[in-house]
Design an enzyme around this catalytic site. Structure first.
Site, PDB file in Angstrom:
ATOM      1  N   LYS A 257      40.742  10.001 -32.213  1.00  0.00           N
ATOM      2  CA  LYS A 257      41.419  11.110 -32.885  1.00  0.00           C
ATOM      3  C   LYS A 257      42.081  12.078 -31.907  1.00  0.00           C
ATOM      4  CE  LYS A 257      39.332  11.430 -37.436  1.00  0.00           C
ATOM      5  NZ  LYS A 257      40.622  11.253 -38.100  1.00  0.00           N
ATOM      6  N   ARG A 258      41.602  12.121 -30.686  1.00  0.00           N
ATOM      7  CA  ARG A 258      42.234  13.049 -29.747  1.00  0.00           C
ATOM      8  C   ARG A 258      43.648  12.604 -29.375  1.00  0.00           C
ATOM      9  NH1 ARG A 258      38.601  10.316 -26.544  1.00  0.00           N
ATOM     10  NH2 ARG A 258      39.422   9.218 -24.715  1.00  0.00           N
TER      11      ARG A 258
END
Length: 493
Positions: A257-258
């Site tokens: 997700k980063r």
């Protein structure tokens, strides 16, 4: 139709992520290219994390992407039912083959606790040996097993791996890979509660569903020798394996997700087209000889081949995906974009955003802004000022164009003159309006921008937007004059 049968077998423990979709896509393309069958199987043996909601997310995402399965939930073939592993467990499918392996001496009951196993692995490491289960329960007698069970211990079933030799995987993408059997331990195939483990269940299911090719991510390479040994022990033909390269983020680490969205449906919410996402994912680990970048779905089907898949990790580039999406949008007609926009509003529960808008005008405005749309979500912000009763004047635009020292009073003159003259303008076409504006600039001895910019800000509230004169033509004389009058009253009186 060929005998090629491939499957996508996700675990319903959360959203369907980019890596999973790429695996599904490659299997789907391979099946279509070979005129074979594409199966969807739900591997829901993770009792703690598997949910019905996650199953529905998988089905919704696959359907949105157009990765329609030939067999699976909702498209059952009685010969291969059911398509959920826990339902297959209830039918006793896995226990039947586990019992067979135990009976022929290829597997055995193990009563060691997880604490026992952890201790064995620590001891092996201390002795500079591979950290694996020691095989303690391999040779228990019938009497010894009864004693363990009398103590209330529940057994797992372990597969008996060969102690010597090598197993050879001829991978369709990576070529020959050798695995040393001595480094692999006796792994669990059925847990104490009777639930099969991944390595066991997928072999049984793939065989019974007559899967011919297994295309999956390279994180499964380490599972392959174990699975091949099960095939061998049961006397079954091993399917052909192909392991695709991993997808990494821009920093070279595993996609997460980063690095942006990893859940597929998040991209739908953002306003990406399914065909853009499909096109982009196809390029992550596969290419054509001429490095073609933009494909229609039919082209992907016709050109896809496992042999063109690479072994190096692919880097997920959000900027390239956005570029591809904008290219796909530009290839659409304005009518198609309008329909896609309406579908997006419905999906995101934002239909009220355009409540009361003139549909025909909206279509014309979309056509005007066609080349500026990168995502479907961009459309509202690009066109909303056309439909608002009150102009939302952006402070920066007003300060820069209408009230700055640089404007030096010319904005007031231009707007004051225009409100009178435009009322009497008979021809309100874009061409005539441009000529009017240029004539006014000559008459007042000012630059054309000193006419264009104040009018734009007065009627839209912004410094950026579609072609000014086409915008004025679409708004119509009455609306343009009303908005210029509104600007004069707000900023110059």
């Amino acid at each position: 139709m060929s005998n090629v049968r491939v499957r996508f077998a996700p675990s319903p423990t959360g959203d369907l992520h980019i890596g999973g979709v790429r695996t599904a896509l490659f299997n789907w393309l391979f099946a279509k290219n070979k005129s074979g069958r594409f199966l969807l199987r739900i591997e829901d043996t993770d009792e703690v994390r598997s949910t019905e909601e996650s199953v529905q997310v998988i089905l919704d995402a696959m359907q949105w992407l157009g990765l329609n399965w030939d067999e699976g939930p909702g498209k059952e073939d009685p010969k291969y039912l059911p398509y959920y592993q826990m339902k297959r467990k209830e039918h006793g499918i896995y226990q039947k083959y586990a019992d067979k392996l135990v009976a022929q001496g290829s597997a055995y009951c193990c009563y060691c606790t997880q604490k026992d196993v952890d201790e064995m692995r620590k001891q092996a490491q201390a002795n500079k040996l591979p950290p694996k289960y020691s095989g303690k329960c391999r040779h228990l007698t019938v009497e010894q097993r009864k004693q363990e069970e009398a103590c209330g211990k529940k057994a797992v079933v372990r597969f008996k791996m060969p102690d010597t030799g090598f197993i050879i995987l001829n991978d369709l993408i990576r070529g020959k890979i050798e695995f040393d059997n001595s480094l692999l331990d006796d792994f669990v195939i059925v847990k104490a509660n009777g639930v099969p483990t991944y390595n066991f269940a997928c072999v049984i299911d793939d065989y019974l569903m007559e899967i011919t090719h297994v295309l999956r991510g390279d994180d499964h390479i380490s599972n392959t020798p174990r699975q091949m040994q099960i095939y061998s022990a049961l006397g079954w033909e091993v399917p052909k394996f192909a392991h695709t390269a991993m997808i990494l983020g821009h920093d070279g680490t595993r996609l997460s997700k980063r690095h942006g969205h990893t859940s597929v449906l998040e991209y739908r919410k953002e306003g990406y087209l399914q065909e853009a996402l499909i096109n982009y994912l196809a390029l992550l680990g596969w290419s054509t000889e001429n490095s073609q970048q933009i494909f229609k779905i039919d082209e992907l089907v016709n050109k896809f081949s496992v042999e063109r898949c690479g072994v190096s990790p692919s880097i997920f580039d959000p900027e390239k995906l956005l570029w591809l999406n904008s290219e796909k949008i530009r290839s659409k007609t304005s009518e198609q974009i309008y329909e896609l926009f309406i579908d997006w509003l419905k999906y995101t529960n934002n239909e009220n955003l355009i409540k009361g808008w003139d549909v025909e005008l909206l279509k014309k405005v979309i056509a005007l802004e066609h080349d500026k749309i990168n995502l479907l979500k961009d459309i509202y912000d690009l066109v909303d000022f056309f439909f608002k009763r009150e102009v939302d004047y952006k402070e920066e635009a007003v300060e820069k164009v209408l009230l700055s020292d640089k404007a030096n009073g010319t904005a007031r003159v231009v707007l004051t003159e225009s409100i009178v003259r435009l009322r009497n303008q008979q021809d309100f076409s874009a061409q005539a309006l441009e000529q009017y504006s240029r004539n006014l600039a000559v008459e007042k001895n000012i630059k054309t921008g000193q006419v264009f910019h104040p009018i734009r800000v007065a009627i839209s509230g912004r410094t950026q937007g579609p072609s000014l004169f086409h915008m004025m033509e679409l708004m119509g004389k009455e609306e343009v004059v009303k908005r210029i009058d509104m600007a004069i009253n707000k900023f110059f009186r």
